[in-house]
Scaffold this motif. Sequence first.
Motif, mmCIF file in Angstrom:
data_model
loop_
_atom_site.group_PDB
_atom_site.id
_atom_site.type_symbol
_atom_site.label_atom_id
_atom_site.label_comp_id
_atom_site.label_asym_id
_atom_site.label_seq_id
_atom_site.Cartn_x
_atom_site.Cartn_y
_atom_site.Cartn_z
ATOM 1 N N UNK A 128 0.850 -1.191 0.000
ATOM 2 C CA UNK A 128 0.000 0.000 0.000
ATOM 3 C C UNK A 128 0.888 1.244 0.000
ATOM 4 N N UNK A 129 0.576 2.204 -0.859
ATOM 5 C CA UNK A 129 1.356 3.424 -0.940
ATOM 6 C C UNK A 129 1.005 4.377 0.198
ATOM 7 N N UNK A 130 -0.292 4.541 0.471
ATOM 8 C CA UNK A 130 -0.761 5.358 1.590
ATOM 9 C C UNK A 130 -1.839 4.546 2.298
ATOM 10 N N UNK A 131 -1.431 3.718 3.266
ATOM 11 C CA UNK A 131 -2.410 2.855 3.934
ATOM 12 C C UNK A 131 -3.500 3.670 4.628
ATOM 13 N N UNK A 132 -4.723 3.168 4.529
ATOM 14 C CA UNK A 132 -5.869 3.799 5.194
ATOM 15 C C UNK A 132 -6.659 2.702 5.895
ATOM 16 N N UNK A 184 1.180 8.519 -10.834
ATOM 17 C CA UNK A 184 2.070 9.682 -10.778
ATOM 18 C C UNK A 184 3.277 9.397 -9.876
ATOM 19 N N UNK A 185 3.042 8.711 -8.756
ATOM 20 C CA UNK A 185 4.139 8.374 -7.836
ATOM 21 C C UNK A 185 5.118 7.390 -8.453
ATOM 22 N N UNK A 186 4.593 6.431 -9.221
ATOM 23 C CA UNK A 186 5.444 5.371 -9.757
ATOM 24 C C UNK A 186 6.036 5.700 -11.120
ATOM 25 N N UNK A 187 5.664 6.854 -11.689
ATOM 26 C CA UNK A 187 6.210 7.254 -12.981
ATOM 27 C C UNK A 187 7.711 7.493 -12.816
ATOM 28 N N UNK A 188 8.528 6.972 -13.731
ATOM 29 C CA UNK A 188 9.970 7.185 -13.594
ATOM 30 C C UNK A 188 10.291 8.680 -13.666
ATOM 31 N N UNK A 189 11.042 9.123 -12.707
ATOM 32 C CA UNK A 189 11.417 10.531 -12.634
ATOM 33 C C UNK A 189 12.731 10.737 -13.365
ATOM 34 N N UNK A 190 12.869 11.871 -14.051
ATOM 35 C CA UNK A 190 14.154 12.129 -14.717
ATOM 36 C C UNK A 190 15.259 12.255 -13.672
ATOM 37 N N UNK A 191 16.375 11.615 -13.974
ATOM 38 C CA UNK A 191 17.503 11.615 -13.044
ATOM 39 C C UNK A 191 18.259 12.934 -13.147
ATOM 40 N N UNK A 192 18.610 13.459 -12.003
ATOM 41 C CA UNK A 192 19.481 14.622 -11.959
ATOM 42 C C UNK A 192 20.874 14.152 -12.355
#
Length: 185
Positions: free
Chosen positions: A72-76, A108-116
Amino acid sequence: MKAVPKVNTDGLYLEDTLVDDAFYGVVPFYAPLPELPPETDPEAADEPEEEVEEAEPEIAGYVVGVPVPQGLYLPQFDLAAWEAREEDVQTDPTGYWVEGLTPEEIEELTKPQPQEPNPVDLLGEELTAMKLQSIQQQSLIGSMGSELATTKLTTIEQQQTIASLGSELAAAKLEIIQMKGGMAQ
């Protein structure tokens, strides 16, 4: 002692807290009460004390003795379902945990983020660019050197041709002078 989750009043996971190993269930925890300032007025001491209403503590959330399932990403925690359950029914208590995020938020959370880019990589790229520029400049200098050598050779050939033509012209003039001199006699 074991770590169990704390949730807010909506059931969203906040943090873990330590409890006794035997703890199970759902127990509220309360927001701290505001402190009342002590009375320092000397005249107030002579007056009869008025009854101060005790503020009732406000529930800030719950300590949940049910483990959070993995994934779970944000358990409720479903507090309403927990309250409505029948005590004698044996069910998997982790079923009261649900995902608190929407599928769009998870995507949106799991989308690969561009690396710095790291500083070493940036320096490597700059060094490579400088080496390429140096190679291009050396190549340009080499080709300009070849052109200069060719131009010098052409100039030397032209000077030789001019010198040769000058010699021929001088010889022709001398011959003309000699012919004019032989006619004049």
